[in-house]
Design a protein around this motif. Sequence first.
Motif, PDB file in Angstrom:
ATOM      1  N   ILE A  31      78.246  23.103 -10.544  1.00 42.54           N
ATOM      2  CA  ILE A  31      76.867  23.029 -10.053  1.00 42.54           C
ATOM      3  C   ILE A  31      76.495  21.586  -9.732  1.00 42.54           C
ATOM      4  O   ILE A  31      75.921  21.296  -8.681  1.00 42.54           O
ATOM      5  CB  ILE A  31      75.894  23.635 -11.087  1.00 42.54           C
ATOM      6  N   ASP A  32      76.855  20.667 -10.617  1.00 43.33           N
ATOM      7  CA  ASP A  32      76.550  19.248 -10.389  1.00 43.33           C
ATOM      8  C   ASP A  32      77.239  18.728  -9.131  1.00 43.33           C
ATOM      9  O   ASP A  32      76.625  18.018  -8.329  1.00 43.33           O
ATOM     10  CB  ASP A  32      76.963  18.400 -11.595  1.00 43.33           C
ATOM     11  N   LEU A  33      78.506  19.091  -8.949  1.00 44.34           N
ATOM     12  CA  LEU A  33      79.231  18.627  -7.768  1.00 44.34           C
ATOM     13  C   LEU A  33      78.633  19.224  -6.493  1.00 44.34           C
ATOM     14  O   LEU A  33      78.462  18.518  -5.494  1.00 44.34           O
ATOM     15  CB  LEU A  33      80.717  18.977  -7.888  1.00 44.34           C
ATOM     16  N   ALA A  34      78.285  20.508  -6.524  1.00 44.78           N
ATOM     17  CA  ALA A  34      77.667  21.144  -5.351  1.00 44.78           C
ATOM     18  C   ALA A  34      76.338  20.465  -5.012  1.00 44.78           C
ATOM     19  O   ALA A  34      76.042  20.216  -3.838  1.00 44.78           O
ATOM     20  CB  ALA A  34      77.456  22.630  -5.620  1.00 44.78           C
ATOM     21  N   ARG A  35      75.573  20.143  -6.010  1.00 44.44           N
ATOM     22  CA  ARG A  35      74.286  19.470  -5.798  1.00 44.44           C
ATOM     23  C   ARG A  35      74.487  18.114  -5.128  1.00 44.44           C
ATOM     24  O   ARG A  35      73.753  17.742  -4.204  1.00 44.44           O
ATOM     25  CB  ARG A  35      73.583  19.301  -7.150  1.00 44.44           C
ATOM     26  N   LEU A  36      75.517  17.394  -5.544  1.00 45.40           N
ATOM     27  CA  LEU A  36      75.809  16.098  -4.941  1.00 45.40           C
ATOM     28  C   LEU A  36      76.277  16.245  -3.494  1.00 45.40           C
ATOM     29  O   LEU A  36      75.897  15.448  -2.632  1.00 45.40           O
ATOM     30  CB  LEU A  36      76.848  15.348  -5.779  1.00 45.40           C
ATOM     31  N   PHE A  37      77.087  17.262  -3.225  1.00 45.29           N
ATOM     32  CA  PHE A  37      77.500  17.499  -1.837  1.00 45.29           C
ATOM     33  C   PHE A  37      76.282  17.756  -0.956  1.00 45.29           C
ATOM     34  O   PHE A  37      76.181  17.232   0.149  1.00 45.29           O
ATOM     35  CB  PHE A  37      78.472  18.682  -1.747  1.00 45.29           C
ATOM     36  N   ILE A  38      75.356  18.550  -1.456  1.00 44.49           N
ATOM     37  CA  ILE A  38      74.139  18.844  -0.682  1.00 44.49           C
ATOM     38  C   ILE A  38      73.315  17.571  -0.479  1.00 44.49           C
ATOM     39  O   ILE A  38      72.827  17.313   0.615  1.00 44.49           O
ATOM     40  CB  ILE A  38      73.313  19.939  -1.390  1.00 44.49           C
ATOM     41  N   ARG A  39      73.167  16.784  -1.520  1.00 43.53           N
ATOM     42  CA  ARG A  39      72.365  15.566  -1.435  1.00 43.53           C
ATOM     43  C   ARG A  39      72.909  14.589  -0.398  1.00 43.53           C
ATOM     44  O   ARG A  39      72.161  13.949   0.333  1.00 43.53           O
ATOM     45  CB  ARG A  39      72.298  14.877  -2.799  1.00 43.53           C
ATOM     46  N   TYR A  40      74.221  14.448  -0.330  1.00 45.41           N
ATOM     47  CA  TYR A  40      74.812  13.423   0.526  1.00 45.41           C
ATOM     48  C   TYR A  40      75.314  13.948   1.874  1.00 45.41           C
ATOM     49  O   TYR A  40      75.818  13.160   2.676  1.00 45.41           O
ATOM     50  CB  TYR A  40      75.933  12.697  -0.224  1.00 45.41           C
ATOM     51  N   GLU A  41      75.156  15.233   2.123  1.00 44.87           N
ATOM     52  CA  GLU A  41      75.588  15.780   3.410  1.00 44.87           C
ATOM     53  C   GLU A  41      74.787  15.127   4.542  1.00 44.87           C
ATOM     54  O   GLU A  41      73.561  15.167   4.563  1.00 44.87           O
ATOM     55  CB  GLU A  41      75.379  17.292   3.443  1.00 44.87           C
ATOM     56  N   GLY A  42      75.489  14.469   5.433  1.00 46.47           N
ATOM     57  CA  GLY A  42      74.839  13.804   6.560  1.00 46.47           C
ATOM     58  C   GLY A  42      74.200  12.479   6.219  1.00 46.47           C
ATOM     59  O   GLY A  42      73.606  11.843   7.090  1.00 46.47           O
ATOM     60  N   PHE A  43      74.315  12.036   4.973  1.00 48.21           N
ATOM     61  CA  PHE A  43      73.697  10.764   4.579  1.00 48.21           C
ATOM     62  C   PHE A  43      74.542   9.605   5.100  1.00 48.21           C
ATOM     63  O   PHE A  43      75.750   9.557   4.859  1.00 48.21           O
ATOM     64  CB  PHE A  43      73.574  10.676   3.053  1.00 48.21           C
ATOM     65  N   PRO A  44      73.925   8.652   5.793  1.00 50.03           N
ATOM     66  CA  PRO A  44      74.675   7.541   6.380  1.00 50.03           C
ATOM     67  C   PRO A  44      74.906   6.391   5.395  1.00 50.03           C
ATOM     68  O   PRO A  44      74.380   5.298   5.548  1.00 50.03           O
ATOM     69  CB  PRO A  44      73.772   7.099   7.541  1.00 50.03           C
ATOM     70  N   GLY A  45      75.659   6.670   4.372  1.00 49.54           N
ATOM     71  CA  GLY A  45      75.952   5.662   3.357  1.00 49.54           C
ATOM     72  C   GLY A  45      76.610   6.309   2.165  1.00 49.54           C
ATOM     73  O   GLY A  45      76.968   7.485   2.191  1.00 49.54           O
ATOM     74  N   ALA A  46      76.781   5.538   1.113  1.00 48.95           N
ATOM     75  CA  ALA A  46      77.409   6.014  -0.121  1.00 48.95           C
ATOM     76  C   ALA A  46      78.768   6.653   0.160  1.00 48.95           C
ATOM     77  O   ALA A  46      79.129   7.669  -0.416  1.00 48.95           O
ATOM     78  CB  ALA A  46      76.492   6.975  -0.863  1.00 48.95           C
ATOM     79  N   THR A  47      79.529   6.023   1.047  1.00 50.00           N
ATOM     80  CA  THR A  47      80.826   6.588   1.426  1.00 50.00           C
ATOM     81  C   THR A  47      81.784   6.656   0.242  1.00 50.00           C
ATOM     82  O   THR A  47      82.639   7.543   0.204  1.00 50.00           O
ATOM     83  CB  THR A  47      81.455   5.792   2.583  1.00 50.00           C
ATOM     84  N   ASP A  48      81.640   5.759  -0.720  1.00 49.32           N
ATOM     85  CA  ASP A  48      82.494   5.823  -1.898  1.00 49.32           C
ATOM     86  C   ASP A  48      82.202   7.080  -2.717  1.00 49.32           C
ATOM     87  O   ASP A  48      83.121   7.736  -3.213  1.00 49.32           O
ATOM     88  CB  ASP A  48      82.353   4.565  -2.756  1.00 49.32           C
ATOM     89  N   LEU A  49      80.927   7.443  -2.816  1.00 54.75           N
ATOM     90  CA  LEU A  49      80.575   8.670  -3.534  1.00 54.75           C
ATOM     91  C   LEU A  49      81.115   9.886  -2.805  1.00 54.75           C
ATOM     92  O   LEU A  49      81.679  10.800  -3.414  1.00 54.75           O
ATOM     93  CB  LEU A  49      79.054   8.795  -3.687  1.00 54.75           C
ATOM     94  N   GLN A  50      80.944   9.905  -1.505  1.00 54.75           N
ATOM     95  CA  GLN A  50      81.410  11.044  -0.720  1.00 54.75           C
ATOM     96  C   GLN A  50      82.929  11.185  -0.795  1.00 54.75           C
ATOM     97  O   GLN A  50      83.453  12.295  -0.901  1.00 54.75           O
ATOM     98  CB  GLN A  50      80.921  10.913   0.726  1.00 54.75           C
ATOM     99  N   SER A  51      83.628  10.064  -0.800  1.00 53.56           N
ATOM    100  CA  SER A  51      85.081  10.091  -0.940  1.00 53.56           C
ATOM    101  C   SER A  51      85.485  10.611  -2.319  1.00 53.56           C
ATOM    102  O   SER A  51      86.408  11.418  -2.449  1.00 53.56           O
ATOM    103  CB  SER A  51      85.632   8.678  -0.728  1.00 53.56           C
ATOM    104  N   ASP A  52      84.787  10.173  -3.353  1.00 50.42           N
ATOM    105  CA  ASP A  52      85.095  10.629  -4.705  1.00 50.42           C
ATOM    106  C   ASP A  52      84.808  12.119  -4.876  1.00 50.42           C
ATOM    107  O   ASP A  52      85.520  12.808  -5.608  1.00 50.42           O
ATOM    108  CB  ASP A  52      84.332   9.817  -5.746  1.00 50.42           C
ATOM    109  N   MET A  53      83.796  12.630  -4.203  1.00 49.25           N
ATOM    110  CA  MET A  53      83.523  14.077  -4.282  1.00 49.25           C
ATOM    111  C   MET A  53      84.707  14.860  -3.730  1.00 49.25           C
ATOM    112  O   MET A  53      85.120  15.868  -4.314  1.00 49.25           O
ATOM    113  CB  MET A  53      82.234  14.416  -3.528  1.00 49.25           C
ATOM    114  N   ALA A  54      85.270  14.408  -2.609  1.00 49.42           N
ATOM    115  CA  ALA A  54      86.442  15.074  -2.033  1.00 49.42           C
ATOM    116  C   ALA A  54      87.643  14.964  -2.970  1.00 49.42           C
ATOM    117  O   ALA A  54      88.411  15.918  -3.121  1.00 49.42           O
ATOM    118  CB  ALA A  54      86.759  14.469  -0.666  1.00 49.42           C
ATOM    119  N   LYS A  55      87.797  13.812  -3.628  1.00 48.75           N
ATOM    120  CA  LYS A  55      88.894  13.626  -4.582  1.00 48.75           C
ATOM    121  C   LYS A  55      88.766  14.588  -5.758  1.00 48.75           C
ATOM    122  O   LYS A  55      89.761  15.106  -6.263  1.00 48.75           O
ATOM    123  CB  LYS A  55      88.923  12.187  -5.095  1.00 48.75           C
ATOM    124  N   ILE A  56      87.537  14.824  -6.207  1.00 44.23           N
ATOM    125  CA  ILE A  56      87.313  15.738  -7.330  1.00 44.23           C
ATOM    126  C   ILE A  56      87.716  17.156  -6.938  1.00 44.23           C
ATOM    127  O   ILE A  56      88.354  17.865  -7.718  1.00 44.23           O
ATOM    128  CB  ILE A  56      85.844  15.675  -7.798  1.00 44.23           C
TER     129      ILE A  56
END
Length: 65
Positions: A31-56
């Motif tokens: 649930i936490d990971l899904a929430r983060l994907f939703i929060r950062y979808e289309g967000f123009p930044g935090a690329t390190d977070l978005q990369s780590d979500m894919a790694k998880i």
Amino acid sequence: MKEQNHPLYLVDRDHLNRLMAKDSPEDQDLIDLARLFIRYEGFPGATDLQSDMAKILNLWGISKE
């Protein structure tokens, strides 16, 4: 285009660090990971977070779908 800073970056960084340390997710982790994907979808930044979500996803052997 310059990357934007998200106001919840530091909180979300902590969540992702916790999730990356888990070999097997519990329901709340998913649930936490899904929430983060939703929060950062289309967000123009935090690329390190978005990369780590894919790694998880890869670490847990699951897909975003």
